[in-house]
Design a protein around this motif. Sequence first.
Motif, PDB file in Angstrom:
ATOM      1  N   ARG A   1      -6.818 -21.640  34.019  1.00 52.60           N
ATOM      2  CA  ARG A   1      -7.245 -20.757  35.106  1.00 52.60           C
ATOM      3  C   ARG A   1      -7.318 -19.318  34.606  1.00 52.60           C
ATOM      4  O   ARG A   1      -6.313 -18.734  34.210  1.00 52.60           O
ATOM      5  N   GLY A   2      -8.524 -18.771  34.634  1.00 56.15           N
ATOM      6  CA  GLY A   2      -8.698 -17.370  34.271  1.00 56.15           C
ATOM      7  C   GLY A   2      -8.517 -17.084  32.799  1.00 56.15           C
ATOM      8  O   GLY A   2      -8.170 -15.959  32.426  1.00 56.15           O
ATOM      9  N   ALA A   3      -8.725 -18.061  31.932  1.00 58.16           N
ATOM     10  CA  ALA A   3      -8.554 -17.843  30.490  1.00 58.16           C
ATOM     11  C   ALA A   3      -9.588 -18.655  29.731  1.00 58.16           C
ATOM     12  O   ALA A   3     -10.108 -19.660  30.229  1.00 58.16           O
ATOM     13  N   ASP A   4      -9.885 -18.214  28.509  1.00 58.28           N
ATOM     14  CA  ASP A   4     -10.826 -18.925  27.652  1.00 58.28           C
ATOM     15  C   ASP A   4     -10.108 -20.022  26.875  1.00 58.28           C
ATOM     16  O   ASP A   4      -8.896 -19.951  26.640  1.00 58.28           O
ATOM     17  N   ALA A   5     -10.874 -21.030  26.484  1.00 64.53           N
ATOM     18  CA  ALA A   5     -10.326 -22.130  25.689  1.00 64.53           C
ATOM     19  C   ALA A   5     -11.376 -22.574  24.689  1.00 64.53           C
ATOM     20  O   ALA A   5     -12.571 -22.316  24.859  1.00 64.53           O
ATOM     21  N   ARG A   6     -10.933 -23.229  23.628  1.00 64.36           N
ATOM     22  CA  ARG A   6     -11.823 -23.826  22.636  1.00 64.36           C
ATOM     23  C   ARG A   6     -11.403 -25.278  22.462  1.00 64.36           C
ATOM     24  O   ARG A   6     -10.207 -25.587  22.459  1.00 64.36           O
ATOM     25  N   ALA A   7     -12.375 -26.171  22.312  1.00 69.45           N
ATOM     26  CA  ALA A   7     -12.054 -27.592  22.223  1.00 69.45           C
ATOM     27  C   ALA A   7     -12.912 -28.266  21.169  1.00 69.45           C
ATOM     28  O   ALA A   7     -14.051 -27.867  20.919  1.00 69.45           O
ATOM     29  N   SER A   8     -12.358 -29.303  20.538  1.00 68.60           N
ATOM     30  CA  SER A   8     -13.085 -30.112  19.566  1.00 68.60           C
ATOM     31  C   SER A   8     -12.610 -31.552  19.676  1.00 68.60           C
ATOM     32  O   SER A   8     -11.424 -31.805  19.889  1.00 68.60           O
ATOM     33  N   VAL A   9     -13.556 -32.486  19.550  1.00 71.84           N
ATOM     34  CA  VAL A   9     -13.258 -33.915  19.651  1.00 71.84           C
ATOM     35  C   VAL A   9     -13.212 -34.509  18.251  1.00 71.84           C
ATOM     36  O   VAL A   9     -13.995 -34.125  17.378  1.00 71.84           O
TER      37      VAL A   9
ATOM     38  N   GLY B   1     -14.065 -39.841  18.759  1.00 77.93           N
ATOM     39  CA  GLY B   1     -14.138 -39.606  20.198  1.00 77.93           C
ATOM     40  C   GLY B   1     -12.873 -39.951  20.949  1.00 77.93           C
ATOM     41  O   GLY B   1     -12.843 -39.833  22.177  1.00 77.93           O
ATOM     42  N   THR B   2     -11.802 -40.346  20.264  1.00 78.90           N
ATOM     43  CA  THR B   2     -10.595 -40.787  20.951  1.00 78.90           C
ATOM     44  C   THR B   2      -9.624 -39.653  21.251  1.00 78.90           C
ATOM     45  O   THR B   2      -8.747 -39.802  22.087  1.00 78.90           O
ATOM     46  N   ARG B   3      -9.755 -38.522  20.593  1.00 77.85           N
ATOM     47  CA  ARG B   3      -8.838 -37.398  20.775  1.00 77.85           C
ATOM     48  C   ARG B   3      -9.620 -36.102  20.925  1.00 77.85           C
ATOM     49  O   ARG B   3     -10.712 -35.947  20.391  1.00 77.85           O
ATOM     50  N   VAL B   4      -9.021 -35.159  21.660  1.00 82.36           N
ATOM     51  CA  VAL B   4      -9.606 -33.829  21.792  1.00 82.36           C
ATOM     52  C   VAL B   4      -8.486 -32.798  21.664  1.00 82.36           C
ATOM     53  O   VAL B   4      -7.397 -32.968  22.218  1.00 82.36           O
ATOM     54  N   HIS B   5      -8.736 -31.762  20.885  1.00 76.80           N
ATOM     55  CA  HIS B   5      -7.808 -30.642  20.749  1.00 76.80           C
ATOM     56  C   HIS B   5      -8.321 -29.469  21.588  1.00 76.80           C
ATOM     57  O   HIS B   5      -9.508 -29.136  21.518  1.00 76.80           O
ATOM     58  N   VAL B   6      -7.442 -28.855  22.354  1.00 78.86           N
ATOM     59  CA  VAL B   6      -7.799 -27.696  23.168  1.00 78.86           C
ATOM     60  C   VAL B   6      -6.892 -26.539  22.779  1.00 78.86           C
ATOM     61  O   VAL B   6      -5.661 -26.670  22.785  1.00 78.86           O
ATOM     62  N   ALA B   7      -7.501 -25.397  22.421  1.00 78.27           N
ATOM     63  CA  ALA B   7      -6.750 -24.187  22.078  1.00 78.27           C
ATOM     64  C   ALA B   7      -6.769 -23.240  23.264  1.00 78.27           C
ATOM     65  O   ALA B   7      -7.816 -23.042  23.887  1.00 78.27           O
ATOM     66  N   HIS B   8      -5.616 -22.641  23.566  1.00 74.24           N
ATOM     67  CA  HIS B   8      -5.511 -21.680  24.661  1.00 74.24           C
ATOM     68  C   HIS B   8      -5.988 -20.314  24.175  1.00 74.24           C
ATOM     69  O   HIS B   8      -5.212 -19.363  24.072  1.00 74.24           O
ATOM     70  N   GLY B   9      -7.269 -20.209  23.889  1.00 72.07           N
ATOM     71  CA  GLY B   9      -7.824 -18.970  23.360  1.00 72.07           C
ATOM     72  C   GLY B   9      -8.765 -19.274  22.214  1.00 72.07           C
ATOM     73  O   GLY B   9      -9.156 -20.427  21.983  1.00 72.07           O
ATOM     74  N   ASP B  10      -9.138 -18.234  21.482  1.00 72.09           N
ATOM     75  CA  ASP B  10     -10.060 -18.381  20.357  1.00 72.09           C
ATOM     76  C   ASP B  10      -9.273 -18.410  19.049  1.00 72.09           C
ATOM     77  O   ASP B  10      -8.751 -17.384  18.625  1.00 72.09           O
ATOM     78  N   PRO B  11      -9.174 -19.564  18.394  1.00 72.01           N
ATOM     79  CA  PRO B  11      -8.399 -19.624  17.145  1.00 72.01           C
ATOM     80  C   PRO B  11      -9.036 -18.840  16.012  1.00 72.01           C
ATOM     81  O   PRO B  11      -8.364 -18.533  15.025  1.00 72.01           O
ATOM     82  N   ASP B  12     -10.327 -18.501  16.129  1.00 70.04           N
ATOM     83  CA  ASP B  12     -11.012 -17.777  15.056  1.00 70.04           C
ATOM     84  C   ASP B  12     -11.067 -16.276  15.301  1.00 70.04           C
ATOM     85  O   ASP B  12     -11.750 -15.551  14.567  1.00 70.04           O
ATOM     86  N   ASP B  13     -10.370 -15.782  16.319  1.00 67.71           N
ATOM     87  CA  ASP B  13     -10.369 -14.349  16.609  1.00 67.71           C
ATOM     88  C   ASP B  13      -9.671 -13.598  15.482  1.00 67.71           C
ATOM     89  O   ASP B  13      -8.465 -13.771  15.271  1.00 67.71           O
ATOM     90  N   PRO B  14     -10.399 -12.748  14.735  1.00 68.66           N
ATOM     91  CA  PRO B  14      -9.749 -12.059  13.605  1.00 68.66           C
ATOM     92  C   PRO B  14      -8.699 -11.057  14.047  1.00 68.66           C
ATOM     93  O   PRO B  14      -7.848 -10.660  13.249  1.00 68.66           O
ATOM     94  N   GLY B  15      -8.745 -10.640  15.307  1.00 65.30           N
ATOM     95  CA  GLY B  15      -7.774  -9.665  15.776  1.00 65.30           C
ATOM     96  C   GLY B  15      -6.538 -10.275  16.406  1.00 65.30           C
ATOM     97  O   GLY B  15      -5.681  -9.548  16.916  1.00 65.30           O
ATOM     98  N   ARG B  16      -6.425 -11.584  16.350  1.00 67.76           N
ATOM     99  CA  ARG B  16      -5.275 -12.238  16.984  1.00 67.76           C
ATOM    100  C   ARG B  16      -3.998 -11.910  16.237  1.00 67.76           C
ATOM    101  O   ARG B  16      -3.923 -12.045  15.013  1.00 67.76           O
ATOM    102  N   THR B  17      -2.966 -11.499  16.995  1.00 69.38           N
ATOM    103  CA  THR B  17      -1.683 -11.150  16.386  1.00 69.38           C
ATOM    104  C   THR B  17      -0.541 -12.041  16.853  1.00 69.38           C
ATOM    105  O   THR B  17       0.520 -12.059  16.237  1.00 69.38           O
ATOM    106  N   GLY B  18      -0.742 -12.770  17.937  1.00 68.48           N
ATOM    107  CA  GLY B  18       0.315 -13.631  18.453  1.00 68.48           C
ATOM    108  C   GLY B  18       0.052 -15.094  18.183  1.00 68.48           C
ATOM    109  O   GLY B  18      -1.019 -15.487  17.705  1.00 68.48           O
TER     110      GLY B  18
END
Length: 532
Positions: free
Chosen positions: A167-175, A179-196
Amino acid sequence: MVEDPTVGRDTEDTSPRGPLGWCGAGLCLGGAALAFAPEVPWWAALSAAGTGLLMVAAGRRRMRARPWRRSLPPAAAGLVLALVAGFGVRALTLSLMVDHTVAATVPGTAPPVPARAAEVAWSWTPPGDGAVVDVLPGTLGPVVVLDDGVVALDGTTGGELWRYRLRGADARASVHGGGTRVHVAHGDPDDPGRTGALAWVELDTARGATVEAFTTPPPPDGADARVLAAGPGTLVYSWQEGDGPPRISARDTSGFREAWSFTVPERPGRVCGPRREWDADNTLRTPDVFLVAYACAPRDSPSGASSMGPADTPATHLTGVVTALDPRDGGERWTRELPGLGDFPALRTGGPAADPEARPAVVAGPLAGGGAPAALDPRDGSHAVRITDESWTDGRSVLVGADTSGAVVAETAADRVLFHRVDPAGEIVETAALPGDEVSEHGPGPAVGLPGAVAVPSGGDRAGAGEGSGAPALWSVPFDGDPRLLVLDPPDGARPEPPGPDAGDHRAVAVPGALVTVVRGADTVRLYGLVA
């Protein structure tokens, strides 16, 4: 001398203010720990530390470190209280932020991919403000990737099986995992400015149940890291530190330690490497292997030995290479050289298998050149289908799909589009045709091979049709009958914007139970499920 009643023989202080101060010290320590814990709100850590400081200030005159049995218990109680409260707030915050449902019951067997597209069985519009990013095959139907999570649909009925949305946030997903599994990231894992730290969840695509939840720290300083694929217990990154060569780094999800890495090996007399970096074009995760593709050029080529790029190395000097790695330890399974590509190789899946006994092939085609692609068996790297250069020299042929039983090749003729089904030896066994005057003026959209037909999305004005015929449609071209046009109702009654299938407004993907078309209107997106 009058004895102070607050001072005992061993403790020198029996006032409750002493334990109060030590409890506050434990709260301060817990608040500091919470400040570094992933997904814990900053105000929870600040509240614990602030409350602890007030308690220390109130009891500091009575605090005595010795004996330890008097000071350690209240300090430990304060630490435990801070951690329990902080992680309780974290769990509550995540439960309010995540909209996660799990399917109560699911079919015991997955529905097959339809042999052809004969009718529209269902349609679906993403709920709320979710924007459709991609549609991928899942276990029982399509997994719709939104900008804030994923929704899994039943391929046969279009009903929602489960969802995982923020709710109110971006996510990234890959299967992955076929097709049996999907990973969902709570944000952009490729953001170069990510510090947390970044929270991830792995879900079962059949029910939506959580398989694993974990966090990943930001890359170390000086490292350029981008997620390429996910797998059981690992995330695979494109990794480069400083001026070092680009490599592939697999990191375990339990502690972000490097499980294995791959760097293009040196080859005598040749310079080898990816075009620029490892990305979605030159890497591919299949259920059993992780594939990498790169090119080699002679050291004495006109480009010299310092750079690998089309601008530096003539295409005729390039030899494509595809290597399969074991996703568990990075060991090499096989390597196949492709000298006829005339470019850096790009990888994609061959689509659904046309034969129940066959396996999907991997297509290695030229990144931007006109050479013939190769259809490889991912088990051993052998050629699943023999494809010659002849029909690719003039740009008239396109490989629609391939598996270990054969392939479907589209050939543009003067007045029609021919779809040939070929056997592993490359011999044509049957052909279907679509008249040229029925193809959109923008050309046929990206075709999808089905077990018994070829589906061709169409958008914008069809050649020979009048103005206003811009409703999206799909041609079902069977190998044993006449082509059939299925007109789809555009979402919100508007024509696709921009018109033309090549603009990305209308495409199709084969999933268990249906052929799913994705149609973008002026203000919304609608999915249609077509069945046999």
